[in-house]
Design a protein around this motif. Sequence first.
Motif, mmCIF file in Angstrom:
data_model
loop_
_atom_site.group_PDB
_atom_site.id
_atom_site.type_symbol
_atom_site.label_atom_id
_atom_site.label_comp_id
_atom_site.label_asym_id
_atom_site.label_seq_id
_atom_site.Cartn_x
_atom_site.Cartn_y
_atom_site.Cartn_z
ATOM 1 N N ARG A 1 0.839 -1.203 0.000
ATOM 2 C CA ARG A 1 0.000 0.000 0.000
ATOM 3 C C ARG A 1 0.873 1.251 0.000
ATOM 4 O O ARG A 1 2.014 1.225 0.471
ATOM 5 N N VAL B 1 2.334 -5.039 3.052
ATOM 6 C CA VAL B 1 1.177 -5.299 3.904
ATOM 7 C C VAL B 1 1.084 -6.781 4.267
ATOM 8 O O VAL B 1 1.045 -7.134 5.440
ATOM 9 N N VAL C 1 -0.620 -4.394 10.533
ATOM 10 C CA VAL C 1 -1.907 -4.976 10.150
ATOM 11 C C VAL C 1 -2.152 -6.340 10.772
ATOM 12 O O VAL C 1 -3.254 -6.897 10.638
ATOM 13 N N MET D 1 -9.863 -6.948 5.332
ATOM 14 C CA MET D 1 -9.381 -5.896 6.220
ATOM 15 C C MET D 1 -10.475 -5.571 7.233
ATOM 16 O O MET D 1 -11.553 -5.111 6.853
ATOM 17 N N LEU E 1 -10.642 -1.343 10.511
ATOM 18 C CA LEU E 1 -9.884 -0.366 9.744
ATOM 19 C C LEU E 1 -9.708 0.935 10.511
ATOM 20 O O LEU E 1 -10.589 1.367 11.264
ATOM 21 N N ASP F 1 -4.911 3.445 7.715
ATOM 22 C CA ASP F 1 -4.925 2.412 6.677
ATOM 23 C C ASP F 1 -5.271 3.006 5.307
ATOM 24 O O ASP F 1 -5.223 2.294 4.302
ATOM 25 N N TYR G 1 -3.972 0.452 -2.484
ATOM 26 C CA TYR G 1 -3.504 -0.903 -2.237
ATOM 27 C C TYR G 1 -3.201 -1.594 -3.572
ATOM 28 O O TYR G 1 -4.025 -1.566 -4.500
#
Length: 127
Positions: free
Chosen positions: A37, A47, A63, A82, A85, A89, A93
């Motif tokens: 990302r 990520v 994460v 995900m 969040l 974030d 991506y």
Amino acid sequence: VQLQASGGGLVQAGGSLRLSCAASGRTFSSYAMGWFRQAPGKEREFVATITWSGGSTYYADSVKGRFTISRDNAKNTVYLQMNSLRPDDTAVYYCAARYGRASNPVLTTTQSVYDYWGQGTLVTVSS
């Protein structure tokens, strides 16, 4: 291999999104896959990654416990679920593919080892 990422959007903090990355070609199962990302004004960062079989995964500390990477080799697709969040974030991506059936996902945490990249999908998390 061509990669098409989708599933981004606007979500409130605490919410969830699932990103998908569809790959062309018949050799998807020969590729390790990764998600990266890039937040506004920042460099692209790792990520999550998953081995060719889906048997091993590895996550960035930021994460871990919130995101889950998975793949369906029959559908030539890798996913990034995900949850929980946060505003930090927010980023574009990208999915990426690296040819090879290595069993250690730590080997695919670096951007430079990837062979193919998707176009990116924007995730915006509002506070």
